[in-house]
Scaffold this active site. Structure first.
Site, PDB file in Angstrom:
ATOM      1  N   TYR A 148     -16.671  17.780 -13.760  1.00 60.68           N
ATOM      2  CA  TYR A 148     -16.979  16.353 -13.849  1.00 60.68           C
ATOM      3  C   TYR A 148     -18.056  16.009 -12.816  1.00 60.68           C
ATOM      4  O   TYR A 148     -17.988  16.455 -11.670  1.00 60.68           O
ATOM      5  CB  TYR A 148     -15.700  15.561 -13.585  1.00 60.68           C
ATOM      6  N   ARG A 208       0.827  -1.214   0.000  1.00 61.95           N
ATOM      7  CA  ARG A 208       0.000   0.000   0.000  1.00 61.95           C
ATOM      8  C   ARG A 208       0.858   1.260   0.000  1.00 61.95           C
ATOM      9  O   ARG A 208       0.371   2.363  -0.231  1.00 61.95           O
ATOM     10  CB  ARG A 208      -0.970   0.006   1.182  1.00 61.95           C
ATOM     11  N   ASP A 250      -8.206  20.500 -12.663  1.00 61.15           N
ATOM     12  CA  ASP A 250      -8.424  19.177 -13.249  1.00 61.15           C
ATOM     13  C   ASP A 250      -7.978  19.270 -14.702  1.00 61.15           C
ATOM     14  O   ASP A 250      -8.629  19.891 -15.535  1.00 61.15           O
ATOM     15  CB  ASP A 250      -9.907  18.794 -13.129  1.00 61.15           C
ATOM     16  N   LYS A 274      -8.293   8.577 -18.857  1.00 61.27           N
ATOM     17  CA  LYS A 274      -8.634   9.220 -20.118  1.00 61.27           C
ATOM     18  C   LYS A 274      -7.404   9.314 -21.028  1.00 61.27           C
ATOM     19  O   LYS A 274      -6.856   8.300 -21.379  1.00 61.27           O
ATOM     20  CB  LYS A 274      -9.262  10.586 -19.825  1.00 61.27           C
TER      21      LYS A 274
HETATM   22  C1  PLP Z   1     -13.359  10.862 -15.734  1.00 62.92           C
HETATM   23  C2  PLP Z   1     -13.031  12.145 -15.087  1.00 62.92           C
HETATM   24  C3  PLP Z   1     -12.813  12.220 -13.700  1.00 62.92           C
HETATM   25  C4  PLP Z   1     -12.941  11.023 -12.788  1.00 62.92           C
HETATM   26  O1  PLP Z   1     -11.957  10.079 -13.044  1.00 62.92           O
HETATM   27  P1  PLP Z   1     -12.146   8.489 -12.864  1.00 62.92           P
HETATM   28  O2  PLP Z   1     -10.831   7.965 -13.306  1.00 62.92           O
HETATM   29  O3  PLP Z   1     -13.296   8.078 -13.724  1.00 62.92           O
HETATM   30  O4  PLP Z   1     -12.433   8.246 -11.417  1.00 62.92           O
HETATM   31  C5  PLP Z   1     -12.471  13.451 -13.173  1.00 62.92           C
HETATM   32  N1  PLP Z   1     -12.375  14.554 -13.950  1.00 62.92           N
HETATM   33  C6  PLP Z   1     -12.602  14.506 -15.279  1.00 62.92           C
HETATM   34  C7  PLP Z   1     -12.484  15.763 -16.076  1.00 62.92           C
HETATM   35  C8  PLP Z   1     -12.942  13.316 -15.889  1.00 62.92           C
HETATM   36  O5  PLP Z   1     -13.173  13.289 -17.210  1.00 62.92           O
END
Ligand code: PLP
Length: 355
Positions: free
Chosen positions: A93, A43, A168, A193
């Protein structure tokens, strides 16, 4: 060494060039390590995380930490907020909005959502909340409206109000936007992504420039346990090796499709921020948008984004999507296929829409 991003993406986080060393960090499947060293337990660290973190950190210009998902990274960050205000982009998001609402419902923070494309309004709000704001949470381009925030102006106003700035950077990637260099304190990624890039991994990351904050977040990750598996980190790093090529092709395809979509009579509006592989096409009605998302053979109707394959989604199919998003908005994640094939597939569906 002062290498360019493409070189960092390919070379960072590799073992030393010594005889018999593998070129790539091997996947280490270990829950525990022989005592007496630095690793101790699964961990706390893993070689694949460290290699991934070194590469992403260098691309963003900070120090990275890997997490189980983007939302795990966001939850670990928001866990640091106690009894203060978080000002966030209204079109963030949905999971981020969900976490803010959840924490607000339990009295942990107050969330103030704002339209971050209106810089003057955000600056006024931050002046009003001087000293009360812990975090300013910026998503730019916004999801799914594809609006841009003026990062330098918002960062300056946030710092003046005593807040830390989180960006983000999932949509833009570190190749097209480097928030830490603009003065932001924290970058978060859904590595699910563009970073991993092949629609086969769920993973997240936080990147910071401040060593103390890195230590605090590392301790939170040790304590809360939102860690990725070794194989996920290895896959995400493998994806990161081609980030520059994928982003370049996605962006070129997206720019071309934005033009062609805007010229099609079935499309009311195209929102493309001028960079990156994401765009939104607004059709006059939800029915027409649904017809489009059901009428293609290459484009897949699916949530998520940033893969090599083109996907799209009518966002208001989600009941929790912001009412500021038009009913007929189709968010498009443009892949790295041949652009004419992508267009032909869209055009044959658009041509058949009854207007
Ligand atoms: C998908 C996404 C998230 C969340 O991420 P996960 O890997 O699905 O938990 C946060 N911010 C944005 C802009 C996203 O597209």
């Amino acid at each position: 060494m002062d290498h360019k991003p493409a070189t960092i993406a390919v070379h960072a986080g590799r073992p030393a060039h010594e005889p018999d060393q593998p070129l790539n960090v091997p996947i280490t499947m270990a829950s525990t390590y022989v005592a007496g060293g630095d690793k101790e337990y699964g961990r706390y660290t893993n070689d694949a995380w460290v290699a991934f973190e070194e590469t992403l950190g260098r691309l963003e210009g900070g120090r990275a930490l890997s997490f189980a998902s983007g939302l795990a990274a966001i939850a670990t960050l928001l866990d640091l907020v106690n009894d203060s205000v978080v000002v966030a982009t209204e079109q963030s998001y949905l999971g981020t909005i969900g976490q803010l609402a959840d924490l607000e419902g339990r009295g942990r923070l107050t969330a103030r959502l704002a339209d971050f494309s209106d810089t003057a309004a955000v600056v006024r709000l931050l002046e009003k909340l001087d000293g009360e704001v812990a975090l300013v949470w910026v998503e730019t381009p916004t999801n799914p409206g594809m609006q841009l925030a003026d990062l330098p102006a918002i960062i300056a106003a946030a710092h003046k109000a005593g807040a830390r700035v989180v960006v983000d950077n999932t949509f833009a990637t570190p190749l097209l936007q480097q928030p830490l260099a603009l003065g932001a304190d924290i970058v978060i990624h859904s590595a699910t992504k563009f970073i991993a890039g092949h629609s086969d991994v769920v993973m997240g990351a936080v990147v910071v420039s401040d060593d103390t904050l890195w230590e605090v977040l590392k301790a939170r990750r040790d304590l809360l346990g939102a860690i990725p598996g070794p194989f996920e980190a290895w896959l995400a790093l493998r994806g990161l090796r081609t980030l520059h090529l994928r982003v370049e092709r996605s962006a070129a395809n997206a720019a071309e499709l934005a033009e062609r979509l805007a010229a099609h009579p079935a499309v009311a509006e195209v929102r493309y921020p001028g960079f990156g592989g994401m765009l939104a096409a607004v059709l006059p009605t939800a029915e027409q948008a649904d017809f489009l998302t059901q009428g293609t053979s290459l484009w897949v109707h699916a949530t998520s984004l940033g893969g090599v394959e083109s996907t799209f989604e009518r966002r208001r199919r989600w009941k929790t999507e912001s009412a500021s998003v038009p009913d007929g908005l189709v968010r498009m994640s443009v892949g790295i296929e041949d652009v004419d094939d992508l267009w032909d597939d869209l055009a044959q569906a658009l041509d058949r829409i009854e207007r």
